[in-house]
Scaffold this active site. Structure first.
Site, PDB file in Angstrom:
ATOM      1  N   GLY A 476     -43.711   4.780   1.248  1.00 39.90           N
ATOM      2  CA  GLY A 476     -43.042   4.278   0.050  1.00 39.90           C
ATOM      3  C   GLY A 476     -43.841   3.163  -0.584  1.00 39.90           C
ATOM      4  CE1 TYR A 477     -47.387   2.320   1.848  1.00 45.12           C
ATOM      5  CE2 TYR A 477     -49.479   3.189   1.078  1.00 45.12           C
ATOM      6  CZ  TYR A 477     -48.684   2.732   2.104  1.00 45.12           C
ATOM      7  OH  TYR A 477     -49.193   2.667   3.369  1.00 45.12           O
ATOM      8  CB  SER A 478     -46.177   4.932  -6.280  1.00 47.70           C
ATOM      9  OG  SER A 478     -47.511   5.144  -5.869  1.00 47.70           O
ATOM     10  CD  GLU A 596     -52.966   8.053   3.234  1.00 50.39           C
ATOM     11  OE1 GLU A 596     -52.312   9.089   3.064  1.00 50.39           O
ATOM     12  OE2 GLU A 596     -52.522   6.921   2.996  1.00 50.39           O
ATOM     13  CB  THR A 727     -56.146   6.311  -9.857  1.00 47.00           C
ATOM     14  OG1 THR A 727     -56.676   5.030 -10.211  1.00 47.00           O
ATOM     15  CG2 THR A 727     -54.642   6.306 -10.043  1.00 47.00           C
ATOM     16  CG  ASN A 728     -60.628   9.881  -7.757  1.00 54.36           C
ATOM     17  OD1 ASN A 728     -60.052   9.562  -6.718  1.00 54.36           O
ATOM     18  ND2 ASN A 728     -61.174  11.074  -7.917  1.00 54.36           N
ATOM     19  CD  GLU A 729     -59.506   7.310 -13.225  1.00 55.28           C
ATOM     20  OE1 GLU A 729     -60.098   8.326 -13.633  1.00 55.28           O
ATOM     21  OE2 GLU A 729     -58.515   7.373 -12.460  1.00 55.28           O
TER      22      GLU A 729
END
Length: 744
Positions: A476-478, A596, A727-729
């Site tokens: 539960g992060y986002s 991760e 995200t990759n950004e």
């Protein structure tokens, strides 16, 4: 493993340092272009290199094999030096009869021998008759410095001629704005003829490609180092351009491309030195990547330099030119992609070469493979594969069976019931799991956090459940308006003391939670709303998902699975539900995410590898417009390209594993692996649609669906990996700032 003795990593490092120092002293950057035009200067440098032992590389693997050859040639690329080290190495590797040849003088530095290959793999354009050689050959480098030429003729054989012999003519052929290439014409020139060993023509091309790939990488890496330093000091709009996100992400992309090729070059050289049967395969993969990765990298480097990089007085242009000249030889990447395609599509086809994972890793691979053949086969596996994608992520029966092996705790310390296996053994396990499409088991990140930050009571109570395959955890992060910005999360955890005792009260909302159906949630919440900086006020909690006050609202994902918005309304937890210190969650959280990402990068590329092999198996038997699909030239090119890209991802996985086994935490390299592999999955999905056409869009349940709709579902699922776990950004910014040292 091969039993031959090779130079150590330390010895290779000393060799690199020695060559770099020599070049810096005798081939200064500001004079490199002018010196290259002088045959006398090139011969003088060759003499110095020979005195360092460079001219003998390839004669004895114990003194210097392919890895050392590539290493030295990388340094020549950095220095923009045309010294014919590659020519010497190739001739040494051929093991020719040296009588009456200049080879001994070459190794002593008294002869400068240039192996004249046009690099196109075409039939020899030269003829040998009556002990004389005639014909012409193009794209000969450093011909103006040669004392002798070595030339390929039908037979096959090598003919040695003196550069000043009657009938030898040189014509300068400027290319890419440089003066370093020549057309060599021979009119009945006397020479010394030496037949080549069996298989030598194919080997010669592969050796040459590997050397050229190394030199081009060295040139690109040098240009990249220059542009990174430039981005740190060049100011626009009051700040260094390296602080601009656009520049950071551009340079992160270049770093990813260069690292992928360097790892593939090094592995191909290692496989040759070890004498493995498939070293040609690894060489072809590296050469394919060289053409695509380096040309794109040089364009991005020039864009970052801007107008300053246009000047011929700057170093960058010479490296740009060298890269393009090198990677187009031997048919360029197209020829290598055809070789790779032939491996996968012709005959019964092949599979991606297995890595040597060491004695323990190889043995464990076989053990896992045998266990899966007994426990994930037959009716059980068939029934599971008939389920929808949504229901195939988890299988309780399989999880419990795997739990009985202890393999859920492969990397765990023994004090927690784990097996403390190496990262290479973990790779063996994941490879075999992916090979048979087995469902996931365990909670590796949550277990790692509990082992480091959990109390003895938490460890004793919760870890055995995970180890037995009985407990599934979500994360539960986002949150809304936060996403990857974990420091902005607003879900609150308040300490309460009332008639129910000491505890915590949770209020807030989490979004995009994928394993909402698990037994527990590892929940991040804010315990200090006034903390400065903001991330200092976060804590982690273990939340049983049957706790009152939790509301789950599910949504179907575009990839056919589901995630949920999870609402926490006055959710009461006991005081010991917190993991680690109060307000100490950020360290555990970011460490877990780094772990991760390292796991995910390797896991993703293995998923792509499995899907690629299934795609190739289908292409081998499919037809399009009444013709075998595998005969389509464009299809073959795409397959070869995908194979090379997958190999780069696999090498990144192995690189991270080697760091872990060396006791390091590969934060930046884990980010590189995660970014590359996630986007590779997307590229693979799009390429598969191009190869197969509309039929590949048919989903599960549709008549005629290929692989039960797996192709199109893979693409829809791929989108998640570019966003999940940061995200990759965000990852590109991490690579740029922590890996390259660019300003924040």
């Amino acid at each position: 493993m091969n039993e031959r003795t090779f130079p150590s990593d330390e010895e290779r490092g000393l060799l690199r340092d020695a060559v770099r120092r020599l070049l810096e002293r005798h081939w200064p950057v500001d004079q490199a272009v002018e010196l290259s035009r002088s045959g006398t200067a090139v011969r003088a440098q060759w003499k110095l290199l020979a005195e360092q032992g460079v001219a003998a590389l390839g004669t004895d693997p114990a003194e210097g094999g392919m890895r050392e050859i590539v290493l030295v040639i990388e340094e020549l690329g950095r220095a923009a030096s045309p010294a014919p080290v590659l020519s010497a190495a190739l001739l040494n590797l051929l093991r020719l009869d040296e009588r009456d040849t200049p080879l001994a003088a070459m190794r002593g530095g008294d002869a400068c021998v240039v192996l004249a290959m046009d690099g196109a793999d075409a039939a020899p354009a030269l003829t040998w008759a009556d002990n004389r050689i005639s014909g012409e050959i193009a794209y000969v480098e450093a011909a103006h410095a040669a004392t002798h030429f070595a030339l390929l003729v039908p037979g096959p054989a090598v003919v040695f001629v003196q550069a000043n012999a009657e009938g030898v003519h040189l014509d300068a052929t400027p290319a890419m704005g440089t003066q370093g290439l020549y057309r060599l014409r021979l009119d009945g020139v006397a020479g010394v003829h030496r037949p080549l060993p069996a298989g030598a023509p194919r080997d010669l091309a592969a050796w040459s490609r590997l050397g050229l790939s190394g030199r081009a990488w060295g040139a690109a890496q040098r240009a990249f180092e220059l542009v990174v330093d430039y981005a740190k000091i060049r100011r626009q709009f009051g700040q260094a351009i390296g602080s601009f996100q656009a520049i950071q992400h551009k340079l992160a992309n270049v770093h990813i491309a260069l690292q992928g090729l360097q790892l593939c070059n090094a592995n191909a050289a290692l496989q040759y030195d070890l004498g493995t049967a498939q070293w040609h395969w690894f060489s072809a993969a590296a050469w394919s990547l060289a053409g695509s990765n380096l040309r794109l990298a040089m364009l991005e480097i020039q864009h970052t330099f801007g107008a300053i990089g246009y000047s011929e007085e700057h170093e960058a242009p010479r490296h740009f030119k060298q890269v393009h000249l090198d990677v187009l030889r031997h048919g360029g990447g197209r020829r290598a992609r055809e070789e790779l395609a032939a491996f996968f599509l012709d005959g019964d086809g092949g599979t991606l070469p297995e890595y040597d994972l060491g004695v323990a890793g190889n043995a464990f691979r076989q053990e896992v493979r045998a266990w899966l053949a007994e426990n994930w086969a037959g009716q059980q596996r068939e029934a599971h594969e008939k389920l929808s994608f949504k229901k195939r992520e988890y299988n309780k029966e399989f999880a419990h069976a795997l739990g009985r092996t202890g393999w859920v705790g492969l990397s765990w310390p023994r004090r927690f019931g784990g097996q403390e296996r190496s990262a290479l053994e973990q790779i063996a396990f994941v490879e075999e799991i992916e090979r048979v499409d087995a469902p996931r088991v365990g909670a590796p990140v949550q277990a790692a956090i509990l082992q480091v930050y959990g109390t003895p009571e938490q460890q004793e109570r919760l870890l055995p459940e995970i180890l037995r395959g009985e407990a599934i955890y979500g994360m539960g992060y986002s949150e809304p308006d936060a996403g990857s910005d974990l420091a902005s999360m607003r879900t609150r955890a308040e300490r309460v003391h009332d008639e129910k005792g000491d505890g915590w009260l949770i209020n807030g909302q989490k979004i995009w939670t994928t394993t909402y159906w698990g037994d527990y949630m590892l929940l991040a919440a804010r315990t200090d709303p006034d903390a400065k900086p903001r991330h200092a006020g976060l804590s982690l909690f273990i939340v049983p998902m049957d706790t009152p006050g939790i509301t789950i609202k599910t949504s179907t994902t575009m990839y056919g699975g589901s995630f949920a918005n999870v609402f926490y309304d006055n959710v009461r937890l006991p005081a010991d539900a917190i993991v680690g210190e109060v307000n100490g969650g950020w360290k555990a959280l970011t460490g877990a995410l780094a772990t991760e990402r390292g796991l995910i990068g390797g896991g993703i590329v293995m998923k792509v590898a499995r899907a690629f092999e299934l795609l190739c198996a289908h292409v081998r038997t499919a037809e399009a417009h009444g013709r075998p699909l595998r005969d389509d030239a464009l299809v073959r090119d795409r397959i070869g390209d995908l194979a090379a890209q997958i190999e780069a991802g696999r090498q990144m996985m192995m690189h991270c594993a080697s760091q872990v086994d060396g006791g390091e935490t590969p934060l930046q390299d884990a980010a590189v692996s995660k970014v590359y592999s996630g986007e590779l999955m997307e590229r693979f999905g799009e390429a598969a649609l191009d190869i197969l056409g509309m039929v590949a869009t048919l989903g599960e349940g549709s008549p005629g669906a290929i692989l039960r709709g797996r192709i199109e579902q893979n693409l829809r699922h791929a989108l998640m990996w570019a966003i999940s776990i940061g995200t990759n950004e965000i990852q590109r910014s991490l690579i740029a700032q922590r890996g390259l040292g660019l300003p924040r």
